[in-house]
Design a protein around this motif. Structure first.
Motif, PDB file in Angstrom:
ATOM      1  N   GLY A 110       1.030   7.044 -18.964  1.00  0.00           N
ATOM      2  CA  GLY A 110       2.148   7.958 -18.813  1.00  0.00           C
ATOM      3  C   GLY A 110       2.095   8.847 -17.591  1.00  0.00           C
ATOM      4  O   GLY A 110       3.026   9.612 -17.344  1.00  0.00           O
ATOM      5  N   TYR A 111       1.028   8.775 -16.804  1.00  0.00           N
ATOM      6  CA  TYR A 111       0.897   9.599 -15.599  1.00  0.00           C
ATOM      7  C   TYR A 111       1.069   8.746 -14.344  1.00  0.00           C
ATOM      8  O   TYR A 111       0.557   7.619 -14.269  1.00  0.00           O
ATOM      9  N   TYR A 112       1.770   9.324 -13.361  1.00  0.00           N
ATOM     10  CA  TYR A 112       1.854   8.695 -12.034  1.00  0.00           C
ATOM     11  C   TYR A 112       0.562   9.040 -11.301  1.00  0.00           C
ATOM     12  O   TYR A 112       0.321  10.202 -10.944  1.00  0.00           O
ATOM     13  N   THR A 113      -0.285   8.058 -11.088  1.00  0.00           N
ATOM     14  CA  THR A 113      -1.611   8.315 -10.525  1.00  0.00           C
ATOM     15  C   THR A 113      -1.603   8.205  -9.003  1.00  0.00           C
ATOM     16  O   THR A 113      -1.043   7.265  -8.436  1.00  0.00           O
ATOM     17  N   VAL A 114      -2.217   9.185  -8.370  1.00  0.00           N
ATOM     18  CA  VAL A 114      -2.371   9.202  -6.918  1.00  0.00           C
ATOM     19  C   VAL A 114      -3.835   9.476  -6.611  1.00  0.00           C
ATOM     20  O   VAL A 114      -4.616   9.853  -7.486  1.00  0.00           O
ATOM     21  N   ASN A 115      -4.193   9.299  -5.363  1.00  0.00           N
ATOM     22  CA  ASN A 115      -5.565   9.547  -4.940  1.00  0.00           C
ATOM     23  C   ASN A 115      -5.512  10.291  -3.611  1.00  0.00           C
ATOM     24  O   ASN A 115      -5.694   9.715  -2.539  1.00  0.00           O
ATOM     25  N   ILE A 116      -5.224  11.579  -3.689  1.00  0.00           N
ATOM     26  CA  ILE A 116      -5.019  12.378  -2.474  1.00  0.00           C
ATOM     27  C   ILE A 116      -6.368  12.864  -1.960  1.00  0.00           C
ATOM     28  O   ILE A 116      -6.917  13.866  -2.423  1.00  0.00           O
ATOM     29  N   ASP A 117      -6.927  12.121  -1.038  1.00  0.00           N
ATOM     30  CA  ASP A 117      -8.221  12.512  -0.472  1.00  0.00           C
ATOM     31  C   ASP A 117      -8.279  12.321   1.042  1.00  0.00           C
ATOM     32  O   ASP A 117      -9.298  12.549   1.666  1.00  0.00           O
ATOM     33  N   ARG A 118      -7.146  11.910   1.622  1.00  0.00           N
ATOM     34  CA  ARG A 118      -7.163  11.664   3.065  1.00  0.00           C
ATOM     35  C   ARG A 118      -6.070  12.464   3.757  1.00  0.00           C
ATOM     36  O   ARG A 118      -6.283  13.616   4.121  1.00  0.00           O
ATOM     37  N   SER A 119      -4.906  11.844   3.918  1.00  0.00           N
ATOM     38  CA  SER A 119      -3.870  12.451   4.750  1.00  0.00           C
ATOM     39  C   SER A 119      -2.928  13.315   3.933  1.00  0.00           C
ATOM     40  O   SER A 119      -2.587  12.993   2.798  1.00  0.00           O
TER      41      SER A 119
END
Length: 616
Positions: A387-396
């Motif tokens: 149910g979650y929109y998963t992101v991986n914000i670790d760069r730009s």
């Protein structure tokens, strides 16, 4: 207006399913389809390299082989084709899934089918203000404060898809007063806080300013309390499904089986069965008074039936409390999805109400309509987990801070935070952005943060936004940044988030009202620091810095008693963006309600895997 009128008629005639169909139709307008389809239509008209060569004359084909200008033109088109890195679009007829349907029964079946395909973790709630013919030629403020009842439709609930969507109508007499007070809320706040600093110098003048602000705060709290009372005893409908954990599904199955057994014994229908199931699922959060009022209403004030239902709630309150002691994850809930009639054409407004304050601890996000939610879900389905929109914000990432250069204190504070926490991002301070920069840099970043006046619409046209494709999460920290407003006397209500969602932006965080810049800076930095990992873990958690030095000078230094760093506090950061907003809604960051109730998430509930893995 016709759809709202039919929704009223069908509900009053006992056809709640047909009423739901007309409510869903009323939420989606032809102008909304333009936002969702125009970019794809333009993309479809763009010729491919094969099309260009096939349509070329003999001389033109020679130019494409030997003339550097034509060669570069072909290379540019080839690059565009290779870089089509965007979510797959839904065909126009699939976005408007009710377009060819005329019969309410068929429309309701289509709605139920769409909701059945949504993530099982979601609860989807539609809120709709009833039809009021007196507002047909009213002004903006008269419409906002107009009389009307509220329809609450559970399109996806705790018993979906086993049991169909249901609809309730709330016609409390207090709603008339609530709508009128909400209609002037923003203007009242502006009158209180818009003062000339040169005219507020004496202690008496300063005392009056703070006294007026406190009076406004108390009025706002009273207004929200009145709204809560309207939905009593069904306030629990705004709670989401429980988190997955060992034995959780077993407990839920047992709970619903006990509900079905009692409802069968009492000859209760599907609506009572769903409402009692929702209450049982959250029994430990209901007071004894709430349980009694709810069961009496469900039993149509038949005391014997109400007592049996209340006894079931008491049993399950104890069961859930025991499970929570054994498994702390059982206390958490998945997000709920809310959407409302926002159309100025339909003359109804509910989006400006502070729905998140009904149950502040509940994770919540807003979407314009079921059609918009369906499109976002289908286009981002690959990145949805539990149910979650998963992101991986670790760069730009990119930020645009104080572009007008007229918020000196705010600009200084935010610059110091971003250079301390996210120095590896691309930052623009006190510089006016161009449309080209926004479309080529900001809209392509993993995360885009704007802090300044308004919502960025003064720098980029709405059409440019929804003709682009935005894959990152967007934060708009400005006054009224995601408030829906009219662009003309009888035009639809839109906010900046509508254009961003038109560009397939999954999630936008913004404000419903104006705010004081110092308080907004505190909340925005707290939110970003808890959701986005710093460039290195050995920095002081943002909650442990000397706030006075930062607010007055923009200086960042840890509190004297603080020696821990972020990597030593594994619980400091949270993956769920809605959970961080829920903490803000509870007054844990700013204590005054006018400072914390205005922040909302719009779109899909987001989770940053870079700071916390999903616990399932």
């Amino acid at each position: 207006e016709y759809n709202l009128l039919r929704a009223d008629e069908e509900y009053l005639n006992g056809n709640s399913e047909h009423s739901i169909y007309y409510q869903v139709r009323a939420l989606f307008q032809s102008t909304d389809l333009r936002l969702m389809s125009e970019a794809q239509q333009l993309e479809n008209r763009r010729p491919t390299v094969t099309d260009i060569i096939a349509a070329a004359s003999g001389k033109e084909k020679l130019d494409y082989e030997s003339n550097s200008f034509f060669i570069n033109l072909l290379k540019h088109h080839q690059k565009l084709e290779q870089n089509k890195d965007k979510p797959s679009e839904l065909p126009q007829d699939k976005v408007n899934f009710l377009e060819e349907i005329q019969e309410p029964a068929e429309g309701f079946a289509s709605i139920a089918n769409v909701c059945a395909q949504l993530p099982q973790e979601w609860c989807v709630i539609q809120l709709c203000k009833s039809f009021n013919p007196a507002t047909t030629y009213s002004t903006y403020y008269e419409i906002a404060g107009s009389k009307g009842d509220i329809y609450l439709s559970l399109l996806r609930h705790c018993r979906s898809p086993e049991l169909p969507p249901i609809c309730l109508r709330f016609d409390d007499a207090a709603l008339d007063d609530i709508f009128q007070r909400y209609g002037t809320l923003v203007e009242r706040f502006k009158r209180v806080v818009t003062v000339d600093p040169q005219a507020v110098k004496t202690s008496l003048q300063k005392s009056k300013y703070w006294s007026d602000l406190q009076a406004y705060s108390e009025d706002l709290q009273e207004l929200i309390d009145d709204l809560k009372r309207v939905f009593a005893p069904y306030i629990n409908l705004f709670m989401g499904k429980r988190y997955h954990c060992p034995t959780m599904q077993q407990h839920i199955d047992q709970a619903f089986a006990s509900v079905d057994k009692l409802c069968g014994k009492l000859n209760w229908g599907n609506q009572q069965r769903i409402l009692l199931s929702q209450a049982v699922l959250h029994a430990e959060r209901l007071t004894s008074e709430e349980q009694q009022a709810l069961t009496l209403d469900l039993a149509n004030y038949k005391k014997s039936e109400a007592q049996q239902a209340q006894q079931l709630l008491i049993v399950w309150r104890s069961n859930w409390q025991q499970l929570r002691e054994q498994q702390p994850l059982a206390a958490k809930r998945f997000p709920i999805i809310l959407f409302y009639i926002n159309s100025f054409v339909c003359r109804q407004r509910l989006d400006h109400l502070h729905w998140e304050q009904l149950i502040p601890r509940q994770e919540c996000t807003r979407v314009k309509s079921l059609h918009s939610l369906w499109r976002l879900y289908k286009c981002h389905k690959a990145q949805l987990q539990y149910g979650y929109y998963t992101v991986n914000i670790d760069r730009s990432g990119m930020s645009i801070i104080n572009p007008e250069s007229d918020l000196a204190n705010s600009g200084r504070r935010l610059r110091s935070f971003l250079e301390y926490w996210l120095p590896h991002w691309h930052h623009m301070f006190e510089t006016l952005p161009t449309e080209q920069l926004l479309t080529e840099k900001a809209f392509k970043a993993e995360c885009f943060v704007y802090a300044g006046h308004g919502s960025t619409l003064q720098y980029v046209s709405s059409r440019v936004i929804y003709r682009n494709r935005i894959k990152g999460v967007v934060f708009l920290f400005g006054c009224d940044s995601t408030r829906v407003m009219s662009t003309g006397l009888y035009s639809p209500l839109y906010g900046a988030h509508d254009y961003y969602h038109g560009a397939l932006c999954p999630t936008v965080v913004g404000t419903l009202m104006p705010a004081l810049d110092g308080n907004m800076d505190n909340i925005s930095t707290n939110l970003l620091s808890r959701w986005i990992a710093p460039v290195i873990g050995k920095v002081t958690p943002w909650t442990q810095i000397d706030r006075q030095a930062w607010v007055s000078e923009g200086t960042i230094k840890p509190l004297k008693a603080s020696k821990l760093t972020v990597d030593q506090l594994p619980d400091y950061q949270m993956g769920s963006l809605c959970a961080i907003l829920a903490a803000i809604h509870q007054g844990k960051v700013e204590p005054k309600i006018y400072n914390y109730c205005i922040y909302v998430s719009r779109g899909l509930p987001a989770w940053n895997l870079a700071v916390e893995k999903l616990p399932f």
